[in-house]
Design a protein around this motif. Structure first.
Motif, short mmCIF file in Angstrom:
data_model
loop_
_atom_site.label_atom_id
_atom_site.label_comp_id
_atom_site.label_asym_id
_atom_site.label_seq_id
_atom_site.Cartn_x
_atom_site.Cartn_y
_atom_site.Cartn_z
N LEU A 267 3.03 -0.52 2.06
CA LEU A 267 1.58 -0.34 2.04
C LEU A 267 0.98 -1.30 1.02
CD1 LEU A 267 -1.08 1.12 2.74
CD2 LEU A 267 -0.47 2.87 1.05
N HIS A 268 0.23 -2.28 1.48
CA HIS A 268 -0.42 -3.25 0.61
C HIS A 268 -1.92 -3.00 0.61
CE1 HIS A 268 3.03 -6.45 0.89
NE2 HIS A 268 3.46 -5.25 0.51
N ILE A 269 -2.47 -2.81 -0.57
CA ILE A 269 -3.89 -2.47 -0.72
C ILE A 269 -4.61 -3.65 -1.37
CG2 ILE A 269 -5.53 -0.85 -1.76
CD1 ILE A 269 -3.15 1.16 -1.85
N PHE A 270 -5.72 -4.04 -0.76
CA PHE A 270 -6.49 -5.17 -1.26
C PHE A 270 -7.92 -4.69 -1.53
CE2 PHE A 270 -3.13 -6.68 1.45
CZ PHE A 270 -2.51 -7.65 0.67
N THR A 271 -8.33 -4.73 -2.78
CA THR A 271 -9.68 -4.32 -3.14
C THR A 271 -10.56 -5.55 -3.36
OG1 THR A 271 -8.98 -4.15 -5.45
CG2 THR A 271 -8.97 -2.12 -4.16
#
Length: 625
Positions: A267-271
């Protein structure tokens, strides 16, 4: 964004105010310094710098309620890679404080949308523009809303299924409401309508005033039964069930992402990453990726399985149209090459409300004035394991009532009016929070509420919400610039019948105020004229009609801009499996797919939609090889 430093300044300000009155606790100052150190630990910046041309099985666009839920569920399979792309940042202690919910809407965590000027509503707003808050933060609107948890009526969902959406009847969606819920509801421990093992905490609001107790008792005296509005029957009155955990906000981010973000390498999260368009193979009409900006640099991600839009009721249709999927005439007028002609944004429903009536009482120190928050309240809220001070009040909302108007033609168990009982008004924060967030004119505050704030007169407000509006709005693109906000015209109260239903609700509210329980505390209508309604006799029907159109107030329940329905439905954008009609490997998973607005606060619905979508996606793609 409101940060931990703000909370510390609030704490210091409260202590100094107490000191100036001569009643400050000398030991509290000693606790402020270590507490300041505690509050200084903010959430780390999430995600990573993106790598151009990265590939993921699933790309989820938008980290709001549905996006967080869906990304969490899809990444449960460690062999599936998931990218979650969010335009905003990460919530902090300010977001977690229920009493401050109106202030979060004044920060960068809110997209800050406003409607085009209205002719039949929002006459008490600056430039006649209704404020339409939407969350721009991991957690989305669940991180800035009032935290009310209300699933709606079984007939709503049965109607969805009957309209050509198999799998969406009440009996079929109830398991997904339950899957998300971890209920802590005293007296409902054995109810089959509540679950105790899901990610999302639901509990009764921990702080309760005597005003709320009197209102609930009066509603019962007026003939409304006590009810669990998420249970067998919606009709009746109840204290609020809220998405809080131990008195603090429990958002989609807190419930679904925060517990697993460091445990799932898939799971890669990009804000702070803004998706500007979908990548589509026009020949096969297949979505294969997204283009987005991060730190002013353009990136492309490719989807091996699907692109899933969870950018919200305004963001998802905007991205579709920018990518050539939408009304043909509108797109061609803007010079956007047409990929698929669909009625994106052509329908938009909302639960418009009336901010009032307001009642003053003979009680003391019950209304949630911010000036009544003490240093002890703040310290207790941020340090105790279970917070039950004024800081735990969800914007002052304490009880809900569901009832039918006199003119309703719906079945007996299907309400068309909701009351939101609030222990306060615009006076509670001296015009600094709700007034500004809702775009009310200064004149409204000055003439209606300022004297209440100055005197700290106890009072409460009953917001009257219309469940089944006939007025229908729409959304369209202003231009081809992906950073221009979409044009939003909710068309509130363009159907006169909507005004009459709300008027019936106001009359029912006045009848409840006359019941013994509220008369014992001296409840009486605030006798001040709404600006712009001076030509009408106070409290007459015509006066209330004017007030309804002036004090229009949205609880931001907009839906249907990417409506779900069969191909024969001229207003449908996605099918019952949430796939965009005529497109491959592209779904919409958020409240924009709701075909007809339910008798619900739509945040609970957004959780359900994502839980159900996760199963549909997993069923389609199966286990990875």
């Amino acid at each position: 964004m409101m940060g931990s430093r703000w909370v510390l300044l609030l704490l210091l300000g409260l202590w100094m105010a107490e000191e100036s009155r001569g009643d400050a606790d000398p030991y509290l100052l000693d606790q402020i310094v270590p507490l300041g150190e505690l509050l200084g630990f903010q959430e780390p910046a999430l995600g990573r710098d993106p790598r151009n041309l990265s590939s993921y099985d699933f790309i989820v666009v938008g980290g709001g309620t549905s996006g967080c839920t869906l990304a969490s569920r899809l990444s449960e399979d460690p062999r599936r890679s998931v990218a979650l792309i969010e335009a905003g940042g990460v919530e902090n202690l300010g977001h977690l404080t229920p009493l401050l919910s109106s202030y979060t809407q004044l920060t960068a965590s809110n997209w800050g949308f406003k409607s085009v000027p209205q002719n039949a509503s929002c006459l008490g707003m600056n430039h006649r523009q209704c404020a339409l808050p939407r969350g721009k933060v991991l957690g989305g609107s669940s991180s800035i809303n009032t935290m009310i948890y209300n699933r709606g009526n079984r007939r709503d969902y049965d109607g969805w299924a009957a309209a050509g959406n198999p799998g969406w009847s009440y009996q079929e969606v109830l398991p997904y409401f339950l899957r998300s819920e971890r209920a802590h509801l005293e007296g409902l421990e054995q109810s089959p309508y509540h679950n105790h093992s899901g990610p999302l905490s639901v509990e009764f609001v921990r702080y309760r005033t005597k005003l709320a107790e009197a209102f609930v008792e009066a509603a019962v005296e007026a003939g409304l039964p006590l009810t669990d509005y998420n249970g067998e029957s919606q009709n009746g009155v109840s204290y609020v069930q809220a998405t809080t955990l131990n008195g603090r906000r429990h958002s989609a981010y807190s419930a679904y992402i925060q517990p697993v973000r460091d445990l799932r390498p898939n799971l890669h999260i990009f804000t702070f990453a803004r998706v500007t368009r979908l990548l589509v193979d026009e020949a096969s009409k297949t979505a294969y990726g997204v283009e987005f900006l991060h730190k002013n640099q353009s990136y492309v991600f490719r989807a091996l399985k699907e692109v899933i839009l969870s950018a919200g009721v305004f963001g998802s249709p905007q991205i579709l149209m920018l990518s050539g999927i939408g009304p043909e005439k509108d797109l061609r007028a803007l010079g956007i090459p047409l990929v698929q002609a669909l009625p994106v944004g052509r329908r938009m429903y909302d639960h418009i409300s009336h901010f009032g009536p307001t009642f003053v009482t003979n009680t003391s120190r019950q209304t949630n004035y911010f000036s009544r928050v003490t240093t002890t309240d703040v310290l207790s809220f941020y340090t105790d394991s279970k917070a039950d001070t004024r800081m735990s009040s969800i914007g002052g909302v304490e009880a809900l009532a569901f009832l039918k108007s006199n003119r309703s033609e719906l079945p007996p168990d299907w309400p068309d009016i909701e009351f939101m009982m609030t222990a306060g008004s615009l006076a509670s924060d001296e015009g600094t929070g709700v007034k500004m967030g809702a775009n009310f004119k200064d004149e409204v505050y000055e003439k209606l509420y300022k004297e209440l704030a100055k005197s700290e007169q106890d009072h409460f407000t009953l917001l009257v919400m219309l469940f089944h509006p006939r007025s229908v709005g729409r959304l369209w693109l202003k231009d081809r610039n992906p950073f221009s906000p979409p044009q939003l015209d909710p068309h509130y109260y363009t159907e006169d019948r909507d005004v009459e239903v709300v008027l019936d609700g106001i009359k029912a509210a006045l009848r409840i105020s006359e019941m013994p329980a509220l008369q014992r505390i001296g409840a009486r209508l605030l006798n001040r004229i709404v600006p712009g309604c001076e030509d009408f006799q106070f409290a007459s029907d015509d006066y209330w009609r004017c007030s309804i159109r002036t004090l229009s107030f949205t609880i931001y329940h907009q839906v249907s801009t990417c409506r779900m329905g069969p191909r024969i439905d001229p207003h449908a954008v996605v099918d019952h499996r949430l796939k965009v009609h005529g497109m491959r490997r592209l779904r919409v998973v958020d409240a924009s797919i709701v075909p007809v607005i339910p008798a619900a606060h739509t945040n609970a619905v957004a959780f359900m939609i994502a839980e159900k979508a996760a199963d549909m996606i997993r069923d389609e793609w199966g286990s990875s090889d």
